[in-house]
Design a protein around this motif. Sequence first.
Motif, PDB file in Angstrom:
ATOM      1  N   LEU A  83      21.744  36.805  74.636  1.00  0.00           N
ATOM      2  CA  LEU A  83      21.816  36.810  76.215  1.00  0.00           C
ATOM      3  C   LEU A  83      20.643  36.639  77.062  1.00  0.00           C
ATOM      4  N   GLU A  84      19.717  37.708  76.357  1.00  0.00           N
ATOM      5  CA  GLU A  84      18.398  37.774  77.253  1.00  0.00           C
ATOM      6  C   GLU A  84      17.626  36.772  76.690  1.00  0.00           C
ATOM      7  N   TYR A  85      17.656  36.380  75.585  1.00  0.00           N
ATOM      8  CA  TYR A  85      16.758  35.197  75.128  1.00  0.00           C
ATOM      9  C   TYR A  85      16.918  33.959  75.939  1.00  0.00           C
ATOM     10  N   ILE A  86      18.441  33.652  75.981  1.00  0.00           N
ATOM     11  CA  ILE A  86      18.637  32.365  76.366  1.00  0.00           C
ATOM     12  C   ILE A  86      18.444  32.110  77.870  1.00  0.00           C
ATOM     13  N   LYS A  87      18.365  32.987  78.480  1.00  0.00           N
ATOM     14  CA  LYS A  87      18.067  33.080  79.958  1.00  0.00           C
ATOM     15  C   LYS A  87      16.547  32.574  80.058  1.00  0.00           C
ATOM     16  N   ASP A  88      15.810  32.866  79.254  1.00  0.00           N
ATOM     17  CA  ASP A  88      14.306  32.414  79.341  1.00  0.00           C
ATOM     18  C   ASP A  88      13.724  32.552  77.788  1.00  0.00           C
ATOM     19  N   PRO A  89      14.092  31.626  77.172  1.00  0.00           N
ATOM     20  CA  PRO A  89      13.357  31.859  75.694  1.00  0.00           C
ATOM     21  C   PRO A  89      11.982  32.105  75.514  1.00  0.00           C
ATOM     22  N   LYS A  90      10.900  31.418  76.465  1.00  0.00           N
ATOM     23  CA  LYS A  90       9.530  31.746  76.422  1.00  0.00           C
ATOM     24  C   LYS A  90       9.191  33.168  76.952  1.00  0.00           C
ATOM     25  N   ALA A  91      10.105  33.659  77.780  1.00  0.00           N
ATOM     26  CA  ALA A  91       9.698  35.242  78.239  1.00  0.00           C
ATOM     27  C   ALA A  91      10.032  36.133  77.076  1.00  0.00           C
ATOM     28  N   LYS A  92      11.245  35.981  76.448  1.00  0.00           N
ATOM     29  CA  LYS A  92      11.545  36.574  75.483  1.00  0.00           C
ATOM     30  C   LYS A  92      10.622  36.967  73.896  1.00  0.00           C
ATOM     31  N   ILE A  93      10.532  35.434  73.756  1.00  0.00           N
ATOM     32  CA  ILE A  93       9.527  35.238  72.467  1.00  0.00           C
ATOM     33  C   ILE A  93       8.438  34.362  72.713  1.00  0.00           C
ATOM     34  N   PRO A  94       7.193  34.979  73.517  1.00  0.00           N
ATOM     35  CA  PRO A  94       6.360  34.298  73.940  1.00  0.00           C
ATOM     36  C   PRO A  94       5.563  33.573  72.560  1.00  0.00           C
ATOM     37  N   GLY A  95       5.388  32.359  72.803  1.00  0.00           N
ATOM     38  CA  GLY A  95       4.684  31.595  71.717  1.00  0.00           C
ATOM     39  C   GLY A  95       5.853  30.958  70.863  1.00  0.00           C
ATOM     40  N   THR A  96       7.030  30.969  71.396  1.00  0.00           N
ATOM     41  CA  THR A  96       8.182  30.125  70.560  1.00  0.00           C
ATOM     42  C   THR A  96       7.834  28.721  70.729  1.00  0.00           C
ATOM     43  N   LYS A  97       8.281  27.859  69.679  1.00  0.00           N
ATOM     44  CA  LYS A  97       8.262  26.362  69.919  1.00  0.00           C
ATOM     45  C   LYS A  97       9.315  25.800  70.888  1.00  0.00           C
ATOM     46  N   MET A  98      10.346  26.688  71.210  1.00  0.00           N
ATOM     47  CA  MET A  98      11.302  26.128  72.020  1.00  0.00           C
ATOM     48  C   MET A  98      11.325  25.931  73.355  1.00  0.00           C
ATOM     49  N   VAL A  99      11.253  24.630  73.745  1.00  0.00           N
ATOM     50  CA  VAL A  99      11.029  24.119  74.922  1.00  0.00           C
ATOM     51  C   VAL A  99      12.311  23.862  75.810  1.00  0.00           C
ATOM     52  N   PHE A 100      13.044  25.060  76.131  1.00  0.00           N
ATOM     53  CA  PHE A 100      14.613  24.778  76.965  1.00  0.00           C
ATOM     54  C   PHE A 100      14.167  25.780  78.087  1.00  0.00           C
ATOM     55  N   ALA A 101      14.428  25.356  79.377  1.00  0.00           N
ATOM     56  CA  ALA A 101      14.272  26.178  80.562  1.00  0.00           C
ATOM     57  C   ALA A 101      15.378  27.375  80.628  1.00  0.00           C
ATOM     58  N   GLY A 102      16.458  27.408  79.722  1.00  0.00           N
ATOM     59  CA  GLY A 102      17.219  28.501  79.678  1.00  0.00           C
ATOM     60  C   GLY A 102      18.419  28.130  80.360  1.00  0.00           C
ATOM     61  N   ILE A 103      19.530  29.141  80.117  1.00  0.00           N
ATOM     62  CA  ILE A 103      20.837  29.108  80.732  1.00  0.00           C
ATOM     63  C   ILE A 103      20.746  30.361  81.754  1.00  0.00           C
ATOM     64  N   LYS A 104      20.915  30.255  82.656  1.00  0.00           N
ATOM     65  CA  LYS A 104      20.617  31.468  83.738  1.00  0.00           C
ATOM     66  C   LYS A 104      22.086  32.070  84.167  1.00  0.00           C
ATOM     67  N   ASN A 105      23.104  31.220  84.069  1.00  0.00           N
ATOM     68  CA  ASN A 105      24.524  31.706  84.230  1.00  0.00           C
ATOM     69  C   ASN A 105      24.906  32.434  83.350  1.00  0.00           C
ATOM     70  N   GLU A 106      25.221  33.715  83.367  1.00  0.00           N
ATOM     71  CA  GLU A 106      25.579  34.684  82.372  1.00  0.00           C
ATOM     72  C   GLU A 106      27.092  34.389  81.797  1.00  0.00           C
ATOM     73  N   GLY A 107      27.987  33.815  82.574  1.00  0.00           N
ATOM     74  CA  GLY A 107      29.254  33.239  82.023  1.00  0.00           C
ATOM     75  C   GLY A 107      29.149  32.075  81.116  1.00  0.00           C
ATOM     76  N   GLU A 108      28.430  31.343  81.449  1.00  0.00           N
ATOM     77  CA  GLU A 108      27.979  30.016  80.437  1.00  0.00           C
ATOM     78  C   GLU A 108      27.179  30.553  79.225  1.00  0.00           C
ATOM     79  N   ALA A 109      26.096  31.703  79.434  1.00  0.00           N
ATOM     80  CA  ALA A 109      25.521  31.916  78.185  1.00  0.00           C
ATOM     81  C   ALA A 109      26.455  32.806  77.398  1.00  0.00           C
ATOM     82  N   LYS A 110      27.534  33.463  77.768  1.00  0.00           N
ATOM     83  CA  LYS A 110      28.583  34.346  77.050  1.00  0.00           C
ATOM     84  C   LYS A 110      29.391  33.363  76.315  1.00  0.00           C
TER      85      LYS A 110
END
Length: 126
Positions: A84-111
């Motif tokens: 849940l922490e990662y999927i909000k903002d992948p690059k913030a959780k793992i700086p340097g990740t290759k994942m280029v996805f803006a994230g899912i901000k809605n917690e219900g959707e992420a859950k």
Amino acid sequence: MRTILMAAAVVVCASGAAVAQDLAAGANSFKKCAPCHAVGEGAKNKVGPVLNGLAGRHSGSVEGYSYSAANKNSGITWDEATFLEYIKDPKAKIPGTKMVFAGIKNEGEAKALWAYLAQFKADGKK
């Protein structure tokens, strides 16, 4: 006593329906992931690694996928809270990740997405 049993039955049925709704919502949310990731029996690495067996898996450990050093060295073991922490903002959780996805901000959707992904074992079976 009969009323208590009836109330318990309603709670059990409602929780089963809620889980089914979460899985359906998660499957719908996974459409955002599907261009880069696969899940289920016969899944293969794409631009991103397969997501089978995600729950309890160490980041950077899918056979045959070329991870960034950031993912391999993150020390992450995937569980719901970390996901849940990662999927909000992948690059913030793992700086340097290759994942280029803006994230899912809605917690219900992420859950719901986590519930959907967590049902797949490493072999892709539910």
